[in-house]
Design a protein around this motif. Structure first.
Motif, PDB file in Angstrom:
ATOM      1  N   LYS A 249     -21.233  25.078 -22.734  1.00 20.77           N
ATOM      2  CA  LYS A 249     -20.993  24.804 -24.149  1.00 20.77           C
ATOM      3  C   LYS A 249     -20.261  23.484 -24.331  1.00 20.77           C
ATOM      4  O   LYS A 249     -20.588  22.694 -25.226  1.00 20.77           O
ATOM      5  N   GLN A 250     -19.249  23.225 -23.494  1.00 21.77           N
ATOM      6  CA  GLN A 250     -18.509  21.976 -23.600  1.00 21.77           C
ATOM      7  C   GLN A 250     -19.425  20.773 -23.355  1.00 21.77           C
ATOM      8  O   GLN A 250     -19.311  19.740 -24.006  1.00 21.77           O
TER       9      GLN A 250
ATOM     10  N   TYR B 188     -21.588  20.417 -26.586  1.00 23.30           N
ATOM     11  CA  TYR B 188     -20.830  19.940 -27.742  1.00 23.30           C
ATOM     12  C   TYR B 188     -20.324  18.511 -27.564  1.00 23.30           C
ATOM     13  O   TYR B 188     -19.976  17.848 -28.546  1.00 23.30           O
ATOM     14  N   SER B 189     -20.267  18.032 -26.331  1.00 25.08           N
ATOM     15  CA  SER B 189     -19.887  16.636 -26.117  1.00 25.08           C
ATOM     16  C   SER B 189     -21.003  15.689 -26.556  1.00 25.08           C
ATOM     17  O   SER B 189     -20.782  14.504 -26.779  1.00 25.08           O
TER      18      SER B 189
ATOM     19  N   GLU C 183     -24.355  27.530 -32.696  1.00 23.09           N
ATOM     20  CA  GLU C 183     -23.641  28.232 -31.633  1.00 23.09           C
ATOM     21  C   GLU C 183     -24.614  28.614 -30.521  1.00 23.09           C
ATOM     22  O   GLU C 183     -25.824  28.747 -30.757  1.00 23.09           O
TER      23      GLU C 183
ATOM     24  N   TYR D  78     -29.800  17.545 -24.886  1.00 24.94           N
ATOM     25  CA  TYR D  78     -28.446  18.006 -25.189  1.00 24.94           C
ATOM     26  C   TYR D  78     -27.882  18.933 -24.119  1.00 24.94           C
ATOM     27  O   TYR D  78     -26.688  19.248 -24.136  1.00 24.94           O
TER      28      TYR D  78
ATOM     29  N   THR E  67     -23.527  24.898 -38.770  1.00 24.26           N
ATOM     30  CA  THR E  67     -23.099  24.653 -37.400  1.00 24.26           C
ATOM     31  C   THR E  67     -24.077  25.366 -36.476  1.00 24.26           C
ATOM     32  O   THR E  67     -24.936  26.135 -36.924  1.00 24.26           O
TER      33      THR E  67
ATOM     34  N   ASP F 218     -22.340  16.764 -32.056  1.00 28.45           N
ATOM     35  CA  ASP F 218     -21.117  16.802 -32.859  1.00 28.45           C
ATOM     36  C   ASP F 218     -21.273  17.797 -34.005  1.00 28.45           C
ATOM     37  O   ASP F 218     -21.927  17.508 -35.012  1.00 28.45           O
ATOM     38  N   THR F 219     -20.672  18.976 -33.871  1.00 27.65           N
ATOM     39  CA  THR F 219     -20.786  20.007 -34.910  1.00 27.65           C
ATOM     40  C   THR F 219     -19.942  19.692 -36.140  1.00 27.65           C
ATOM     41  O   THR F 219     -20.074  20.369 -37.167  1.00 27.65           O
TER      42      THR F 219
END
Length: 315
Positions: free
Chosen positions: A140-141, A144-145, A131, A99, A129, A148-149
């Motif tokens: 972070k981007q 998160y891509s 963080e 990830y 979720t 999927d939160t």
């Protein structure tokens, strides 16, 4: 009966379905009464200042989540129909694996498992979720891509994997080695025993076995509050095997000290020393230090700020 609740009083609330309990302190205004039909009524709200949520699942999984300040409980007549709006965090350190960016995939970073409880306290809606405090927005981007939160099925699976195995669950089905999982379960049981030693401080120990990319690591975490809860200390120290041939081991440590300048805690000072998790900054220095002063106050409406001021002037 009009109750002006302060942080001097501790509360304990048992969650439904034997899923754990909430302990902490806070403030609020609660009005209790009895109707002519001898029915108890309860109105008002209680805002949590500090506390923890002890989550247990069939006595197999036991974890302490730190409750975020500002979480609250509300009553509107029926004492058995409380509304909850609570966010609690369980902090760990683990690798991102598939990830994360290639340069950070094998680096252990702080990860927050966040659990939100809302709606009725008797039957709360639970959402999870994840963080990543300390990482850059770009990192972070990237994560998160791939993570999927908004997918609650995935978030539930990932949070449980992080709490039980201290590792993400990957698409390949792997969640860490058997040896790592065994040590994780043993240290979790030790932490349960250590948490019962004293109510004045929380202490825990983590042992992480290495693999082809990472080294063995032992970490001791400690958090406490001193001087009538005016000084809060949260930190961890540890030793890990060196990934280079020159050194036998590396010392690692992080600490955060927060001081309430005023008794109500609105004015505070904070100092910290934390590891650099971003690949760019790690190339220059392993740690970042900082110090600052800040002001904080919770309110639901702008008018609440002036109402509190008027109450003080009236007194």
């Amino acid at each position: 009966m009009d109750l002006d609740v302060t942080t001097d009083a501790d509360i304990q609330i048992f969650l439904p379905y034997q899923m754990g309990n909430i302990r902490g302190n806070g403030s609020g205004n609660i009005i209790m009464g009895i109707t002519p039909a001898n029915e108890l009524t309860m109105d008002g709200e209680y805002i949590i200042n500090r506390g923890n949520l002890f989550l247990t699942l069939q006595s197999i999984l036991n974890r302490n989540f730190d409750i975020r300040r500002g979480s609250k409980l509300e009553w509107d007549g029926d004492p058995y129909n409380a509304q909850i709006d609570l966010i609690a965090v369980y902090k760990i350190k683990t690798t991102l694996g598939e990830y994360g960016p290639a340069q950070d995939s094998a680096t252990r970073i702080p990860v927050d498992c966040v659990m939100a409880l809302s709606n009725k306290l008797s039957d709360p809606e639970i959402r999870f979720t994840i963080e990543f405090p300390g990482l850059s927005d770009e990192s972070k981007q990237y994560i998160y891509s791939r993570l999927d939160t908004n997918d609650q099925a995935m978030m539930s699976q990932q949070v449980i994997s992080l709490m039980v195995l201290n590792s993400f669950s990957y698409s390949s089905g792997s969640s860490g080695s058997v040896g790592f999982n065994t040590f994780s379960l043993i240290t979790n049981q030790i932490n349960n025993w250590l948490s019962q030693i004293s109510n004045d401080f929380d202490i825990g120990i983590n042992y992480r076995t290495g693999d082809q990319l990472t080294a063995n690591e032992v970490e001791v975490a400690l958090s406490t509050q001193l001087f009538d809860e005016r000084v809060m200390i949260d930190g961890n120290v540890g030793v890990r095997g060196s990934e280079s041939a020159q050194n036998t081991n590396d010392f690692v440590g992080e600490v955060t000290v927060e001081v309430k300048i005023t008794r109500d805690g609105r004015f505070r000072a904070k100092a910290f020393n934390r590891s650099n998790n971003d690949y760019l900054y790690r190339s220059y220095a392993p740690y970042t230090q900082g110090v600052g002063v800040f002001y904080t106050q919770e309110f639901s409406k702008i008018s609440d700020l002036f109402q509190r001021k008027k109450r003080k002037e009236k007194k």
